[in-house]
Design a protein around this motif. Sequence first.
Motif, PDB file in Angstrom:
ATOM      1  N   LEU A 150      48.280  29.653  53.762  1.00 51.05           N
ATOM      2  CA  LEU A 150      47.875  28.904  52.735  1.00 51.05           C
ATOM      3  C   LEU A 150      49.320  28.268  52.387  1.00 51.05           C
ATOM      4  O   LEU A 150      50.220  28.510  52.671  1.00 51.05           O
ATOM      5  N   LEU A 151      48.796  26.545  51.932  1.00 44.47           N
ATOM      6  CA  LEU A 151      49.985  25.741  51.958  1.00 44.47           C
ATOM      7  C   LEU A 151      50.839  25.400  53.087  1.00 44.47           C
ATOM      8  O   LEU A 151      51.846  25.479  52.768  1.00 44.47           O
ATOM      9  N   TYR A 152      50.276  25.643  54.454  1.00 46.02           N
ATOM     10  CA  TYR A 152      50.927  25.624  55.699  1.00 46.02           C
ATOM     11  C   TYR A 152      52.002  26.437  55.770  1.00 46.02           C
ATOM     12  O   TYR A 152      52.860  26.323  56.622  1.00 46.02           O
ATOM     13  N   VAL A 153      51.913  27.646  55.024  1.00 47.99           N
ATOM     14  CA  VAL A 153      52.775  28.813  55.316  1.00 47.99           C
ATOM     15  C   VAL A 153      52.222  29.916  55.618  1.00 47.99           C
ATOM     16  O   VAL A 153      51.055  30.189  54.897  1.00 47.99           O
ATOM     17  N   ARG A 154      52.592  30.834  56.559  1.00 53.50           N
ATOM     18  CA  ARG A 154      52.110  31.991  56.594  1.00 53.50           C
ATOM     19  C   ARG A 154      52.604  33.169  55.945  1.00 53.50           C
ATOM     20  O   ARG A 154      53.874  33.308  56.058  1.00 53.50           O
ATOM     21  N   PRO A 164      40.616  23.291  48.920  1.00 51.32           N
ATOM     22  CA  PRO A 164      41.232  22.373  48.122  1.00 51.32           C
ATOM     23  C   PRO A 164      42.741  22.853  47.579  1.00 51.32           C
ATOM     24  O   PRO A 164      43.023  24.071  47.574  1.00 51.32           O
ATOM     25  N   TYR A 165      43.559  21.649  47.338  1.00 55.48           N
ATOM     26  CA  TYR A 165      44.960  22.228  47.228  1.00 55.48           C
ATOM     27  C   TYR A 165      45.126  22.904  45.828  1.00 55.48           C
ATOM     28  O   TYR A 165      45.839  23.990  45.930  1.00 55.48           O
ATOM     29  N   ARG A 171      45.902  28.439  43.467  1.00 56.84           N
ATOM     30  CA  ARG A 171      45.661  29.866  43.034  1.00 56.84           C
ATOM     31  C   ARG A 171      45.750  30.892  43.735  1.00 56.84           C
ATOM     32  O   ARG A 171      46.151  32.010  42.989  1.00 56.84           O
ATOM     33  N   TRP A 172      45.453  30.916  44.826  1.00 58.80           N
ATOM     34  CA  TRP A 172      45.866  32.213  45.992  1.00 58.80           C
ATOM     35  C   TRP A 172      47.225  32.529  45.957  1.00 58.80           C
ATOM     36  O   TRP A 172      47.715  33.529  45.867  1.00 58.80           O
ATOM     37  N   ARG A 173      48.121  31.313  46.130  1.00 60.39           N
ATOM     38  CA  ARG A 173      49.336  31.565  45.946  1.00 60.39           C
ATOM     39  C   ARG A 173      50.046  32.146  44.862  1.00 60.39           C
ATOM     40  O   ARG A 173      51.014  33.003  44.628  1.00 60.39           O
ATOM     41  N   ALA A 174      49.426  31.944  43.583  1.00 54.53           N
ATOM     42  CA  ALA A 174      49.957  32.478  42.245  1.00 54.53           C
ATOM     43  C   ALA A 174      49.218  33.853  42.088  1.00 54.53           C
ATOM     44  O   ALA A 174      49.780  34.506  41.048  1.00 54.53           O
ATOM     45  N   GLN A 175      48.362  33.914  43.070  1.00 51.12           N
ATOM     46  CA  GLN A 175      47.734  35.449  42.932  1.00 51.12           C
ATOM     47  C   GLN A 175      46.674  35.619  41.619  1.00 51.12           C
ATOM     48  O   GLN A 175      47.139  36.579  40.837  1.00 51.12           O
ATOM     49  N   ARG A 176      46.075  34.525  41.366  1.00 52.38           N
ATOM     50  CA  ARG A 176      45.309  34.761  39.983  1.00 52.38           C
ATOM     51  C   ARG A 176      43.601  34.579  40.614  1.00 52.38           C
ATOM     52  O   ARG A 176      43.313  33.713  41.617  1.00 52.38           O
ATOM     53  N   CYS A 177      42.855  35.351  39.792  1.00 54.88           N
ATOM     54  CA  CYS A 177      41.437  34.956  39.826  1.00 54.88           C
ATOM     55  C   CYS A 177      41.228  33.845  39.065  1.00 54.88           C
ATOM     56  O   CYS A 177      41.718  33.395  38.634  1.00 54.88           O
ATOM     57  N   ALA A 178      39.778  33.523  39.305  1.00 48.60           N
ATOM     58  CA  ALA A 178      39.097  32.240  38.811  1.00 48.60           C
ATOM     59  C   ALA A 178      39.152  32.118  37.605  1.00 48.60           C
ATOM     60  O   ALA A 178      39.640  31.127  36.888  1.00 48.60           O
TER      61      ALA A 178
END
Length: 221
Positions: free
Chosen positions: A90-94, A158-159, A164-171
Amino acid sequence: MPEACRWHVSSGVAHPAGDGSRWCRLPHSVLYPARDTPPPPPELAGLRRALAVRSRRLIDAGIFTSPPASAPGQTPEAVLCRPARPLVQLLYVRYLASRPVDGIQCVAQTRHRHRCTSPVLTPGTPGGVWTLMPATAQSGQLALPADAMAVYDLGPLPYAEQLRWRAQRCAQHATSSTAADLAVAEWEPFDPLRHHEHIHSRLPAAARRRPGPATRHGVRP
């Protein structure tokens, strides 16, 4: 420790005994209690027995669990194929996730001051896609055990979703400015050499046949 077992790995390089270090890394097969052959060296027999007793206590306490039971309609040899620690881009980082994709938990604090139990992969929101990506090493490093590796790619999202995934938060807590983080996001930057045991050269499937004793350790008939 027996001299034949004194070795360790640093930055992908195996160092033998007598290199001046104060620690060593033992091969897994030497201390693995469930493996009968080959017999461990006499110097390690006591340590192997202690590990077997500790493992049995953890199993009896429910901390160690048995493999998942077969789903209806599957043969006993078929088990679910789901990486315990998948590779995620995600965000071009593994990154190396701490748990399966559908088990990544939101880190936000609820009104009752507990950690949110909702998964980051919230139903109704777009998710990633499993794909094979090149398993490349940095210049000068040893070759990796596979040419390609399975990665859960979130790049097409989408960015804002990737944030959201990087911050590890639900919707629900993605845009909440009042909910603090009760835990630290568990993403670990992926290092292809330190995390080589988590590299899988095939995509996850619904079920995969359980390997027999001859294939569990990479020995094929």
